[in-house]
Design a protein around this motif. Structure first.
Motif, PDB file in Angstrom:
ATOM      1  N   ILE A  91       0.831  -1.214   0.000  1.00 40.84           N
ATOM      2  CA  ILE A  91       0.000   0.000   0.000  1.00 40.84           C
ATOM      3  C   ILE A  91       0.862   1.259   0.000  1.00 40.84           C
ATOM      4  CG2 ILE A  91      -1.664   1.363   1.343  1.00 40.84           C
ATOM      5  CD1 ILE A  91      -2.943  -1.361   2.152  1.00 40.84           C
ATOM      6  N   VAL A  92       1.875   1.323   0.849  1.00 39.75           N
ATOM      7  CA  VAL A  92       2.666   2.560   0.948  1.00 39.75           C
ATOM      8  C   VAL A  92       3.686   2.708  -0.176  1.00 39.75           C
ATOM      9  CG1 VAL A  92       2.370   2.744   3.452  1.00 39.75           C
ATOM     10  CG2 VAL A  92       4.417   1.664   2.532  1.00 39.75           C
ATOM     11  N   ARG A  93       4.118   1.607  -0.739  1.00 34.65           N
ATOM     12  CA  ARG A  93       5.101   1.629  -1.840  1.00 34.65           C
ATOM     13  C   ARG A  93       6.337   2.465  -1.498  1.00 34.65           C
ATOM     14  NH1 ARG A  93       3.652  -2.195  -5.403  1.00 34.65           N
ATOM     15  NH2 ARG A  93       1.466  -2.123  -5.946  1.00 34.65           N
ATOM     16  N   GLY A  94       6.856   2.296  -0.273  1.00 34.59           N
ATOM     17  CA  GLY A  94       8.065   2.986   0.153  1.00 34.59           C
ATOM     18  C   GLY A  94       7.857   4.412   0.626  1.00 34.59           C
ATOM     19  N   ASN A  95       6.669   4.962   0.448  1.00 35.39           N
ATOM     20  CA  ASN A  95       6.395   6.352   0.813  1.00 35.39           C
ATOM     21  C   ASN A  95       5.461   6.361   2.030  1.00 35.39           C
ATOM     22  OD1 ASN A  95       6.120   9.099   0.855  1.00 35.39           O
ATOM     23  ND2 ASN A  95       4.921   9.227  -1.017  1.00 35.39           N
ATOM     24  N   PHE A  96       6.038   6.421   3.210  1.00 36.62           N
ATOM     25  CA  PHE A  96       5.275   6.348   4.455  1.00 36.62           C
ATOM     26  C   PHE A  96       4.720   7.718   4.832  1.00 36.62           C
ATOM     27  CE2 PHE A  96       7.125   2.249   4.614  1.00 36.62           C
ATOM     28  CZ  PHE A  96       6.402   1.498   5.513  1.00 36.62           C
ATOM     29  N   LYS A 100      -1.213   7.317   3.726  1.00 38.59           N
ATOM     30  CA  LYS A 100      -0.903   5.949   3.307  1.00 38.59           C
ATOM     31  C   LYS A 100      -0.713   5.033   4.508  1.00 38.59           C
ATOM     32  CE  LYS A 100       1.051   6.638  -1.260  1.00 38.59           C
ATOM     33  NZ  LYS A 100       2.210   6.372  -2.129  1.00 38.59           N
ATOM     34  N   MET A 101      -0.069   5.544   5.560  1.00 37.63           N
ATOM     35  CA  MET A 101       0.123   4.716   6.758  1.00 37.63           C
ATOM     36  C   MET A 101      -1.211   4.368   7.397  1.00 37.63           C
ATOM     37  SD  MET A 101       3.595   5.988   8.715  1.00 37.63           S
ATOM     38  CE  MET A 101       3.031   7.626   9.065  1.00 37.63           C
ATOM     39  N   VAL A 102      -2.120   5.319   7.481  1.00 39.01           N
ATOM     40  CA  VAL A 102      -3.432   5.042   8.077  1.00 39.01           C
ATOM     41  C   VAL A 102      -4.120   3.925   7.317  1.00 39.01           C
ATOM     42  CG1 VAL A 102      -5.744   5.987   8.467  1.00 39.01           C
ATOM     43  CG2 VAL A 102      -3.730   7.342   9.074  1.00 39.01           C
ATOM     44  N   VAL A 103      -4.157   4.033   5.999  1.00 39.25           N
ATOM     45  CA  VAL A 103      -4.814   3.005   5.183  1.00 39.25           C
ATOM     46  C   VAL A 103      -4.075   1.677   5.292  1.00 39.25           C
ATOM     47  CG1 VAL A 103      -5.380   2.330   2.807  1.00 39.25           C
ATOM     48  CG2 VAL A 103      -5.825   4.673   3.587  1.00 39.25           C
ATOM     49  N   ALA A 104      -2.759   1.710   5.210  1.00 33.91           N
ATOM     50  CA  ALA A 104      -1.963   0.481   5.232  1.00 33.91           C
ATOM     51  C   ALA A 104      -2.074  -0.245   6.574  1.00 33.91           C
ATOM     52  CB  ALA A 104      -0.502   0.802   4.929  1.00 33.91           C
ATOM     53  N   PHE A 105      -1.917   0.480   7.667  1.00 34.79           N
ATOM     54  CA  PHE A 105      -1.974  -0.142   8.988  1.00 34.79           C
ATOM     55  C   PHE A 105      -3.378  -0.665   9.285  1.00 34.79           C
ATOM     56  CE2 PHE A 105       1.605   2.928  10.532  1.00 34.79           C
ATOM     57  CZ  PHE A 105       2.520   2.264   9.739  1.00 34.79           C
ATOM     58  N   ALA A 106      -4.387   0.100   8.885  1.00 31.98           N
ATOM     59  CA  ALA A 106      -5.767  -0.348   9.106  1.00 31.98           C
ATOM     60  C   ALA A 106      -6.083  -1.586   8.271  1.00 31.98           C
ATOM     61  CB  ALA A 106      -6.747   0.782   8.788  1.00 31.98           C
ATOM     62  N   THR A 107      -5.630  -1.616   7.035  1.00 36.23           N
ATOM     63  CA  THR A 107      -5.886  -2.772   6.166  1.00 36.23           C
ATOM     64  C   THR A 107      -5.164  -4.011   6.687  1.00 36.23           C
ATOM     65  OG1 THR A 107      -6.119  -1.284   4.277  1.00 36.23           O
ATOM     66  CG2 THR A 107      -5.751  -3.620   3.795  1.00 36.23           C
ATOM     67  N   ALA A 108      -3.903  -3.855   7.066  1.00 43.28           N
ATOM     68  CA  ALA A 108      -3.147  -4.992   7.599  1.00 43.28           C
ATOM     69  C   ALA A 108      -3.773  -5.493   8.903  1.00 43.28           C
ATOM     70  CB  ALA A 108      -1.692  -4.596   7.833  1.00 43.28           C
TER      71      ALA A 108
END
Length: 171
Positions: A91-96, A100-108
Motif C-alpha cells: 500500500i505505501v510503496r516505500g512512501n510512508f 498511506k500509513m493510516v490506510v496500510a496499517f488499518a488494512t493490515a
C-alpha cells in the motif's frame, strides 16, 4: 552488507517476539491479549521492506506464541503476521506518508483480525471467535496509534533514515 541486513532482520524478529511475549496485557474475560508486537511489525515494514519484514514478523510472532504456551496459534500467526508487513508495503510503496500509513496499517490490521477470527472459529468454535473478534479490535487500535505517532518521529532522525536506506529492500 548482506550480514548487516540479516542482523537487522533478526533484530526485528527478536523485537517483535519480545514485544508480543513480554509487553502484553490480558484482555478482561480471558479472550486475548493486547501487546506491542504489531507496532514493531509496522516499524519492520518501514525499516526493512516487504520481504525481510515479512520474515521477521512471521518468525518473531510465531516464536512468541510458542513462548507464551500457545503453540496451536503458531501456524496461523506465521501466515497472518507474515502477511501484515506485505500488505503495508504494497500500500505505501516505500512512501510512508500519514494518509498511506493510516490506510496500510488499518488494512493490515483488518486482515489480522479477520484471519484470527476464522482460525479461532475453526479451532474453538464460533462463540469464542465472536468474543475474540470484538476484543481483538483493541489490539490493532493501540499499535496503529503508536505507529502513527512513532514513525513520523523516526523519519526525522538522519541516522535511522540512513540505516533504513541501507537495509530496506524497497518492496
Amino acid at each position: 552488507m548482506k550480514s548487516f541486513k540479516i542482523a537487522y532482520t533478526a533484530m526485528f524478529a527478536a523485537l517483535i517476539c519480545l514485544a508480543t511475549w513480554l509487553l502484553r496485557l490480558p484482555i478482561p474475560g480471558g479472550v486475548g491479549i493486547v501487546h506491542l508486537g504489531d507496532f514493531f511489525i509496522f516499524a519492520a515494514a518501514f525499516f526493512l521492506g516487504l520481504r525481510k519484514a515479512a520474515m521477521a514478523s512471521a518468525v518473531g510472532s510465531s516464536l512468541a506464541n510458542i513462548l507464551m504456551g500457545l503453540p496451536i496459534f503458531a501456524p496461523a500467526t506465521f501466515i497472518i503476521k507474515g502477511a501484515m508487513p506485505i500488505i503495508v508495503c504494497l500500500i505505501v510503496r516505500g512512501n510512508f506518508t500519514m494518509p498511506k500509513m493510516v490506510v496500510a496499517f488499518a488494512t493490515a490490521s483488518a486482515f489480522m483480525v479477520v484471519g484470527y477470527f476464522w482460525y479461532v472459529w475453526l479451532i474453538f468454535g464460533w462463540h469464542y471467535a465472536v468474543a475474540d473478534f470484538f476484543f481483538g479490535l483493541i489490539q490493532p487500535a493501540v499499535c496503529i496509534t503508536l505507529a502513527l505517532i512513532a514513525i513520523p518521529l523516526l523519519k526525522q532522525n538522519p541516522y535511522l533514515m540512513q540505516v533504513r536506506a541501507q537495509v530496506t529492500d524497497n518492496k
